[in-house]
Design a protein around this motif. Structure first.
Motif, PDB file in Angstrom:
ATOM      1  N   GLN A 197      10.259   4.094   2.676  1.00  0.00           N
ATOM      2  CA  GLN A 197       9.353   2.938   2.720  1.00  0.00           C
ATOM      3  C   GLN A 197       8.033   3.254   2.018  1.00  0.00           C
ATOM      4  N   LEU A 198       7.490   4.439   2.300  1.00  0.00           N
ATOM      5  CA  LEU A 198       6.245   4.858   1.673  1.00  0.00           C
ATOM      6  C   LEU A 198       6.401   4.925   0.156  1.00  0.00           C
ATOM      7  N   SER A 220       6.498   1.710  -1.718  1.00  0.00           N
ATOM      8  CA  SER A 220       5.195   1.071  -1.904  1.00  0.00           C
ATOM      9  C   SER A 220       4.328   1.834  -2.908  1.00  0.00           C
TER      10      SER A 220
END
Length: 83
Positions: free
Chosen positions: A77-78, A81
């Protein structure tokens, strides 16, 4: 954490993200990551400790000294982004 350390950790995450995109769901070897990130194994292992503690990386160490590493769900997820 200073900018240099942060930049080094982001560099490791970037290589793990590349590996995840090329081979989804498969861990990469520590040797491969060391070579791709241009870091000596001892430096890479210290950086991975921080990433594992943050919950962004899952690491499996083998008794003979090798091992594998992959992004955790939070790490994916990090990286999605960031990159």
């Amino acid at each position: 954490m200073d900018d240099e350390v942060l930049a080094a950790l982001v560099g490791v995450l970037e290589q793990l993200w590349r590996s995840e995109r090329e081979r989804p769901g498969r861990a990469c070897s520590l040797a491969w990551l060391s070579k791709q990130s241009a870091r000596p194994m001892s430096v890479l292992r210290r950086q991975l400790v921080l990433l594992v503690e943050a919950g962004w990386v899952a690491q499996t160490l083998a008794e003979e000294g090798g091992g594998t590493v992959a992004l955790s769900y939070a790490g994916r997820q990090l990286c999605a982004s960031l990159f």
